[in-house]
Scaffold this active site. Structure first.
Site, PDB file in Angstrom:
ATOM      1  N   ALA A 186      -4.018  -4.865   3.306  1.00  0.00           N
ATOM      2  CA  ALA A 186      -4.236  -3.941   4.432  1.00  0.00           C
ATOM      3  C   ALA A 186      -5.009  -2.703   3.983  1.00  0.00           C
ATOM      4  O   ALA A 186      -5.724  -2.078   4.773  1.00  0.00           O
ATOM      5  CB  ALA A 186      -2.903  -3.540   5.055  1.00  0.00           C
ATOM      6  N   LEU A 200       0.794  -4.929   5.166  1.00  0.00           N
ATOM      7  CA  LEU A 200       0.557  -6.262   4.599  1.00  0.00           C
ATOM      8  C   LEU A 200      -0.292  -6.188   3.336  1.00  0.00           C
ATOM      9  O   LEU A 200      -1.031  -5.220   3.136  1.00  0.00           O
ATOM     10  CB  LEU A 200      -0.197  -7.127   5.632  1.00  0.00           C
ATOM     11  CG  LEU A 200       0.527  -7.483   6.930  1.00  0.00           C
ATOM     12  CD1 LEU A 200      -0.442  -8.226   7.865  1.00  0.00           C
ATOM     13  CD2 LEU A 200       1.763  -8.330   6.646  1.00  0.00           C
ATOM     14  N   SER A 201      -0.197  -7.225   2.528  1.00  0.00           N
ATOM     15  CA  SER A 201      -1.085  -7.341   1.374  1.00  0.00           C
ATOM     16  C   SER A 201      -2.530  -7.345   1.876  1.00  0.00           C
ATOM     17  O   SER A 201      -2.850  -8.044   2.839  1.00  0.00           O
ATOM     18  CB  SER A 201      -0.779  -8.643   0.633  1.00  0.00           C
ATOM     19  OG  SER A 201      -1.662  -8.806  -0.447  1.00  0.00           O
ATOM     20  N   SER A 256       6.749  -3.240   1.205  1.00  0.00           N
ATOM     21  CA  SER A 256       8.027  -2.783   1.790  1.00  0.00           C
ATOM     22  C   SER A 256       8.221  -3.302   3.219  1.00  0.00           C
ATOM     23  O   SER A 256       8.199  -2.524   4.169  1.00  0.00           O
ATOM     24  CB  SER A 256       8.171  -1.253   1.715  1.00  0.00           C
ATOM     25  OG  SER A 256       6.983  -0.547   1.940  1.00  0.00           O
TER      26      SER A 256
HETATM   27  P1  ADP Z   1      -3.227  -3.470  -0.421  1.00  0.00           P
HETATM   28  O1  ADP Z   1      -2.984  -2.434  -1.485  1.00  0.00           O
HETATM   29  O2  ADP Z   1      -2.691  -3.059   0.917  1.00  0.00           O
HETATM   30  O3  ADP Z   1      -2.824  -4.845  -0.815  1.00  0.00           O
HETATM   31  P2  ADP Z   1      -5.987  -3.144  -1.152  1.00  0.00           P
HETATM   32  O4  ADP Z   1      -6.201  -1.658  -1.080  1.00  0.00           O
HETATM   33  O5  ADP Z   1      -5.768  -3.754  -2.501  1.00  0.00           O
HETATM   34  O6  ADP Z   1      -4.801  -3.541  -0.168  1.00  0.00           O
HETATM   35  O7  ADP Z   1      -7.223  -3.908  -0.469  1.00  0.00           O
HETATM   36  C1  ADP Z   1      -7.735  -3.530   0.780  1.00  0.00           C
HETATM   37  C2  ADP Z   1      -9.181  -4.023   0.935  1.00  0.00           C
HETATM   38  O8  ADP Z   1      -9.645  -3.649   2.230  1.00  0.00           O
HETATM   39  C3  ADP Z   1     -10.125  -3.390  -0.077  1.00  0.00           C
HETATM   40  O9  ADP Z   1     -11.019  -4.383  -0.522  1.00  0.00           O
HETATM   41  C4  ADP Z   1     -10.854  -2.325   0.749  1.00  0.00           C
HETATM   42  O10 ADP Z   1     -12.149  -2.070   0.251  1.00  0.00           O
HETATM   43  C5  ADP Z   1     -10.900  -2.956   2.129  1.00  0.00           C
HETATM   44  N1  ADP Z   1     -10.986  -2.004   3.245  1.00  0.00           N
HETATM   45  C6  ADP Z   1     -11.813  -2.113   4.300  1.00  0.00           C
HETATM   46  N2  ADP Z   1     -11.659  -1.073   5.157  1.00  0.00           N
HETATM   47  C7  ADP Z   1     -10.721  -0.280   4.627  1.00  0.00           C
HETATM   48  C8  ADP Z   1     -10.118   0.950   5.037  1.00  0.00           C
HETATM   49  N3  ADP Z   1     -10.452   1.568   6.191  1.00  0.00           N
HETATM   50  N4  ADP Z   1      -9.171   1.475   4.255  1.00  0.00           N
HETATM   51  C9  ADP Z   1      -8.801   0.858   3.115  1.00  0.00           C
HETATM   52  N5  ADP Z   1      -9.323  -0.293   2.672  1.00  0.00           N
HETATM   53  C10 ADP Z   1     -10.282  -0.866   3.419  1.00  0.00           C
END
Ligand code: ADP
Length: 184
Positions: free
Chosen positions: A16, A13-14, A86
């Site tokens: 995640a 998910l967005s 995806s």
């Molecule tokens: P996506 O690319 O899936 O949309 P992002 O990476 O942009 O998600 O954002 C995920 C957010 O979740 C970030 O702000 C990150 O700091 C936070 N977060 C918290 N715990 C985790 C973790 N274990 N792994 C990755 N991101 C995490």
């Protein structure tokens, strides 16, 4: 350095954590001297797949094009890190078959956690009706059934998630082995 090509496919998910984990994995791999490319869904949609929307057909076309580029890079021994929601299982399986050296990383956090993070403010816009067809709200997400790696980003911190991915690459033999016979 000797390296085997592989595509690491981060789905979820967005919010995640796909971008966060894939960037950190890329840094770790670069530090080890591996050559890699990153295909981030948000970036790809501004060039390679510009103009595509979020219907099932357009989402599948987006993934098919990312898969095509990943395949040609992978067969030239690059490590490719794809992060894209995806949401559809069938197209993920299609690119898996085409690429061959494919490691699926399911970046998993419950919807309420992703929504609570709302990194880009998109969930708020989806809830207010400003964005239609948003994955997890009014569009489906089909989780992988048997991913090579699952990162539970609501339960583990970023470094644990990164370590899981690197461990799996090692298990699958993607890291160069030190020569058994020392050079003389
Ligand atoms: P996506 O690319 O899936 O949309 P992002 O990476 O942009 O998600 O954002 C995920 C957010 O979740 C970030 O702000 C990150 O700091 C936070 N977060 C918290 N715990 C985790 C973790 N274990 N792994 C990755 N991101 C995490």
């Amino acid at each position: 350095m000797d390296q085997r090509g592989v595509t690491l496919w981060f789905t979820g998910l967005s919010g995640a954590g796909k971008t966060t984990i894939s960037k950190a994995v890329a840094e770790a791999l670069r530090a080890k001297g591996y050559k890699l490319e990153i295909l981030d869904g948000d970036v790809v949609r501004t060039n390679l797949t510009k103009g595509l929307g979020f219907t099932k057909e357009d989402r599948d076309e987006n993934i098919r094009r990312i898969g095509f580029v990943s395949r040609i890079l992978t067969r030239n021994d690059a490590i490719v890190l794809v992060s894209a929601i995806s949401p559809y299982r069938e197209i993920r399986e299609e690119v898996r078959e085409k690429i061959g050296n494919f490691v699926e990383v399911y970046v998993n956090a419950p919807l309420n956690v992703c929504e609570g993070r709302d990194v880009k403010g998109l969930y708020k816009r989806a809830r207010s009706g400003d964005i239609k067809g948003f994955t997890g709200i009014d569009d489906p997400y089909e989780p992988p059934i048997d991913p090579e790696v699952e990162c539970r980003t609501d339960l583990e911190d970023e470094s644990e998630s990164v370590a899981k991915v690197l461990k799996k690459l090692e298990e699958l033999g993607y890291f160069a082995q030190a020569s058994a016979v020392p050079a003389v």
